[in-house]
Design an enzyme around this catalytic site. Structure first.
Site, PDB file in Angstrom:
ATOM      1  N   SER A  30      -9.505  -0.560   7.604  1.00  0.00           N
ATOM      2  CA  SER A  30      -9.049  -0.379   6.225  1.00  0.00           C
ATOM      3  C   SER A  30      -8.462  -1.618   5.569  1.00  0.00           C
ATOM      4  O   SER A  30      -8.183  -1.608   4.373  1.00  0.00           O
ATOM      5  CB  SER A  30      -8.023   0.745   6.158  1.00  0.00           C
ATOM      6  OG  SER A  30      -8.660   1.989   6.252  1.00  0.00           O
ATOM      7  N   LYS A  71       0.845  -1.197   0.000  1.00  0.00           N
ATOM      8  CA  LYS A  71       0.000   0.000   0.000  1.00  0.00           C
ATOM      9  C   LYS A  71       0.879   1.246   0.000  1.00  0.00           C
ATOM     10  O   LYS A  71       1.897   1.291   0.710  1.00  0.00           O
ATOM     11  CB  LYS A  71      -0.887  -0.026   1.250  1.00  0.00           C
ATOM     12  CG  LYS A  71      -1.913   1.098   1.341  1.00  0.00           C
ATOM     13  CD  LYS A  71      -2.715   0.959   2.646  1.00  0.00           C
ATOM     14  CE  LYS A  71      -3.796   2.017   2.773  1.00  0.00           C
ATOM     15  NZ  LYS A  71      -4.515   1.903   4.062  1.00  0.00           N
ATOM     16  N   SER A  87      -9.515   1.856   3.392  1.00  0.00           N
ATOM     17  CA  SER A  87      -8.666   2.594   2.477  1.00  0.00           C
ATOM     18  C   SER A  87      -7.693   1.728   1.687  1.00  0.00           C
ATOM     19  O   SER A  87      -7.210   2.140   0.642  1.00  0.00           O
ATOM     20  CB  SER A  87      -7.870   3.635   3.263  1.00  0.00           C
ATOM     21  OG  SER A  87      -7.001   2.993   4.198  1.00  0.00           O
TER      22      SER A  87
END
Lengths: 474, 490
Positions: free
Chosen positions: A176, A77, A152
């Site tokens: 997330s 990420k 996210s």
């Protein structure tokens, strides 16, 4: 899409039998990535470098010198540092920023010969539940491209679900990892706060943030977890609690008679979709049939979790994001003559709407005159929530719930309604408030074929038990 | 004559920031060396790069405990750090890591000597924090340059109670704080270079009233002289304002040393809201009793105790003891010189004291040297003192020899210069030799002899001076006196 082995065990045995090399595996992933560019997953792709590294690891494997993650290809990420690579955090502000160092978790993966194939999209500074808040555009759910992948860490989940890599490093502050895992039909683990070093994870809310892992199965997740866990002298909040061999632990069996499972009364009240409710109840029945004790428990503080979560995380975020001032790095506004103007313009131009909303909210709750009413009260509520969980874990060993109230929603459906978006985190934020580990495992599909997950929460540092329990669900 | 100012009493509290002489910064491993070229002692952590985290330097905690114990503070067993949020280009993270409502040291005090009496000044708290970088505005017309070397250098802030009543007391308190810091080896005590910084909170009230007036805060007093002057100026400003029917308002002031005036820089309305909250990236600071007692056992002897010991052990005067113990390094060298004496007795101790107080101090003042920069070794200084106390050379000759040996670069050179000078200037105690000089001087000054004889006895000193001069300081002054009187009285 090429069919690709779905577990590290399978990859290892194919490599051993000579049917697969790391290089050919990486090339297959790259093909899948290129074929599915419309999903908008990668912000930076390390294609030739990953192939090069795959060759080196193939050689190591031949020489019998490879680490325990040889053959495992990861995406990371874009809020986690990889040395000399872009670290955009999905933000215009950092769209030109390259990290000077490796995050501890990344360093530890690389030391065990994992391959990192690229950095993936996410909500800006990990703020969001749909991966629609990225400067680099929204990410699509591979199951239904009109829907969000969750957020996210949306693109992390997609990269695994769409066979672009074996596993992904994500991060979460309030769900997330678990929420996108649920929306994309894969497994996502958030470990105990402090289990995995945060060094190199760009902070959103420091006392909530943790790095976590996406994978296709519990064994793989255990393998990655045992590599990246453990005390790190660069993170004072990391724990020296003993690191177990989580991969092999995950394959051990429980004696169902000794395990008590709780489901939270309050989580099955309004807001939960029928499909998810039915699916989770079916899984609870399966567990009952296996001989586990399954009982209803109550977490009375549940009605405060969303408010508490947003007050405290925004407060910390407003301070954590102050360093993005345009003085030393990132994008500095060109439309300013004085220093104050430079701050205002750089931050106004560099941050997206959701990030600005949370900075303002956080600044407000920490302000003189409001601190006691909001921040301090939030801290007290957090303590109550923690105590609720401590009490619950005296009664039961694991708590099972839906991961999300619904399956993946449509792109654009909630982006104009922040409150509706925030409510999507209702079942996941508690684990971050309490600092306990939690995992989302695939638990079924609705009538449209959209996946949903089941969440298991456990006692602090019981990641091994969580993975074992996850095996009981699959 | 009493003036309007005498109606008022000033109430002053000082906030002293002191940089800690730790090897590395407060929250990363960068060096704290301030002689390095700009932006060379920096890393992603102190530059506030994304993803980095602070890790507390244990040495900082230990240094702060030292200062806490040295100022009679209680030490908090569990304290936390907080973030003080504000934007400034040399503040890399957009917040300063400091301590807010749980300072590690609290509730201490020091005593100062004022008008021959002891006065207690309370110390509210001592807390740990990090310094910011330096903005440099003078290098370029359009740009501000920033040196981040200082960013993250550990500081302690020592906050006094509003117990100080005059600029004089403020000066004495600040001197005492400085002395403590230097004695503890945790700060070099340099206000001018900024390793120590002082802010003063000042208010005035009519004498006899209990209630405090509205205070102002005078920032960045960068020398001892400025501290006194700025406080004087601000007290005067406040009293003048009140006497003119005005009201003091809460303001931040700055002192301009050129026109000796304080001026407002920021009013309360413009005051920052720092939005303090607990620093989530750091764990609680835990100091157990064992650690505290370990630090306590390792504390050095403080000036007050040392002063009494010097008086008892070395039979030196109180004023000598005061001067010798004011500075730790000075006192250390005094004692190490004593260690090299051949004759260990009161006379030799006093000789050493005299060399330090008079000769070394003189050179330091005249040539603006620090003690370090005077390269005389303990051994050479002890030889000089031995020579005086045994009567081999006179005190006058001692001064001359001191000046000679300063020229020696190494200890060997100094010793050889000393030996040669000692031989040249060794005291003449032979009566007949001295008698010749006495007679010569008297013969050269018949007028003075005449005046002496009709009663102007104080001229004896004049003759002794001339005789000592003639003998190049070698004549034994005791014998000179005896012979002079004997001859004059004939």
């Amino acid at each position: 899409m090429h069919s690709i082995p779905q577990s590290h065990k399978e990859i290892t045995s194919l490599i051993k039998s000579g049917e697969l090399t790391c290089e050919s595996l990486v090339r297959q992933y790259l093909d899948n990535i290129h074929e599915q560019e419309d999903l908008n997953v990668f912000i930076s792709l390390f294609d030739s470098e990953a192939v090069e590294r795959a060759r080196e690891i193939d050689k190591k494997l031949k020489d019998g010198k490879a680490g325990k993650l040889a053959g495992a290809v990861f995406s990371v990420k874009d809020v986690i540092s990889v040395k000399d690579k872009l670290l955009t955090c999905g933000s215009k502000f950092l769209s030109n920023f390259e990290s000077l160092y490796n995050a501890t978790a990344v360093e530890r993966l690389l030391n065990e010969d994992a391959i990192i194939i690229g950095k993936v999209n996410c909500d800006e500074f990990a703020m969001g539940s749909s991966n629609e808040n990225s400067y680099f555009g929204h990410v699509k759910n591979p199951v239904d491209k009109t829907r969000v992948p969750g957020g996210s860490s949306g693109a992390s989940a997609v990269s695994v679900a769409a066979n672009m890599c074996l596993m992904s490093l994500g991060s979460e502050t309030g769900g997330s990892i678990r929420q996108p895992a649920s929306f994309c039909g894969i497994t996502g683990l958030k470990a105990t706060y402090g289990r995995i070093s945060r060094f190199g994870l760009v902070a959103f809310a420091s006392s909530f943030d943790s790095i976590g892992i996406f994978g296709n199965n519990n064994y793989d997740i255990g393998l990655a977890l045992e590599v990246i866990s453990g005390f790190d002298e660069r993170d004072s909040t990391s724990s020296d609690h003993k690191v177990l061999n989580y991969a092999s632990e995950s394959e051990k069996n429980f004696d169902p008679k000794e395990i008590r499972i709780g489901y939270v009364k309050e989580y099955f009240e309004e807001g939960l979709s029928d499909a998810v409710r039915t699916g989770i109840n079916e899984k609870l029945d399966v567990l009952r049939k296996k001989g586990f004790t399954v009982k209803e428990i109550s977490l009375p503080s549940s009605k405060y979790v969303i408010q508490t979560y947003y007050i405290l995380t925004c407060a910390e975020a407003s301070s954590n994001l102050s360093r993005f001032d345009g003085v030393r790095y990132g994008v500095r506004s060109e439309n300013s003559d004085a220093v104050e103007e430079m701050y205002v313009n750089s931050r106004s131009e560099g941050f997206g709407e959701e990030v600005k909303r949370r900075i303002m909210l956080g600044t407000y709750v920490l302000s003189a005159g409001y601190y006691d009413a909001y921040y301090r009260k939030g801290q007290k509520a957090r303590t109550l929530i923690r105590k609720d969980f401590e009490k619950a874990f005296n009664e039961v060993d694991y708590i099972i719930s839906p991961t999300t109230p619904t399956t993946a929603f449509k792109l654009g459906e909630k982006i104009e309604d922040p409150l509706a978006m925030y409510l999507n985190d209702i079942y996941t934020v508690s684990a971050n408030l309490a600092g306990i580990p939690a995992i989302s495992v695939p638990a079924g599909q609705d009538k449209d074929g959209l996946p949903f997950g089941l969440q298991i929460m456990g006692k602090k540092f019981d990641e091994a038990g969580l993975l074992k329990m996850a095996n009981e669900i699959n | 004559m009493s003036t309007v100012y005498d109606k008022y009493e000033s109430v002053i509290g000082l906030e002293v920031h002191a940089q800690m002489k730790t090897n590395t910064k407060a929250f990363c491993r960068c060096s704290t060396d301030f002689h390095s070229s700009p932006n060379s002692n920096v890393c992603p952590i102190c530059l506030g790069y994304p993803g980095t985290l602070p890790v507390l330097n244990q040495e900082l905690v230990e240094f702060t405990i030292r200062m806490g114990l040295a100022t009679n503070c209680s030490i908090r067993e569990v304290s936390i750090f907080a973030r003080k949020n504000y934007f400034y280009p040399d503040l890399t993270k957009g917040y300063q890591i400091t301590q807010f409502d749980t300072p590690i040291c609290f509730d201490g005090h020091l005593h100062i000597q004022t008008d021959g009496k002891e006065k207690r000044i309370g110390i509210t708290r001592i807390h740990m924090e990090e310094d910011a970088g330096k903005s440099l505005h003078d290098f370029s017309d359009n740009d501000t340059l920033i040196d981040f070397n200082r960013c993250g250098v550990p500081l302690i802030e020592i906050v006094s109670e509003p117990d100080i009543r005059s600029s004089e007391e403020a000066y004495l308190y600040l001197s005492k704080i400085r002395q403590r810091l230097v004695y503890l080896g945790i700060n070099d005590g340099n206000l001018e270079e900024g390793s120590m910084r002082c802010d003063a909170n000042i208010s005035v009230r009519l004498k006899g009233t209990e209630e405090f007036g509205t205070r102002t805060e005078v920032k960045n007093l960068n020398s001892f002289k400025n501290v006194s002057e700025a406080i004087e100026a601000e007290i005067k400003r406040q009293i003048d304002l009140i006497e003119d029917g005005g009201k003091v308002s809460y303001q931040t002031m700055t002192y301009n040393a050129k026109d000796k005036k304080t001026t407002a820089t920021r009013s309360k309305e413009e005051a920052h809201d720092y939005r303090y909250f607990p620093e989530p990236d750091l764990v609680k600071v835990r100091v157990d009793k064992d650690w505290i007692s370990k630090v306590e056992n390792e504390l050095p002897e403080f000036p007050e105790a040392r002063r009494s010991r010097f008086i008892n052990e070395y039979s030196i005067s109180e004023s000598d003891a005061d001067e010798l113990t004011l500075d730790k390094f000075f006192a250390d060298k005094f004692e190490s010189t004593i260690g090299f004496l051949l004759n260990k007795n009161e006379r030799s101790y006093r000789s050493v004291a005299n060399i330090f107080r008079v000769d070394i101090k003189r050179i330091m003042n005249e040539q603006k040297l620090s003690l370090d920069e005077i390269h005389l070794t303990d051994k050479v200084l002890a030889m000089l003192a031995d020579s005086v106390s045994s009567g081999t050379i006179s005190a006058t000759a001692s001064k001359e020899i001191f000046n000679h040996i300063l020229k020696g670069k190494t200890e060997e050179e100094q010793i050889s210069i000393f030996k040669k000078s000692e031989e040249d200037l060794s005291q003449v105690s032979d009566n007949s030799e001295i008698e010749i000089i006495v007679k010569k001087i008297l013969a050269e000054n018949p007028g003075e002899v005449e005046r002496y004889k009709i009663g102007e006895k104080k001229l004896a000193g004049f003759f002794v001076g001339k005789i000592m001069q003639e003998s190049k300081g070698k004549a034994n002054p005791k014998i000179v006196n005896e012979l002079l009187i004997k001859i004059l009285e004939i």
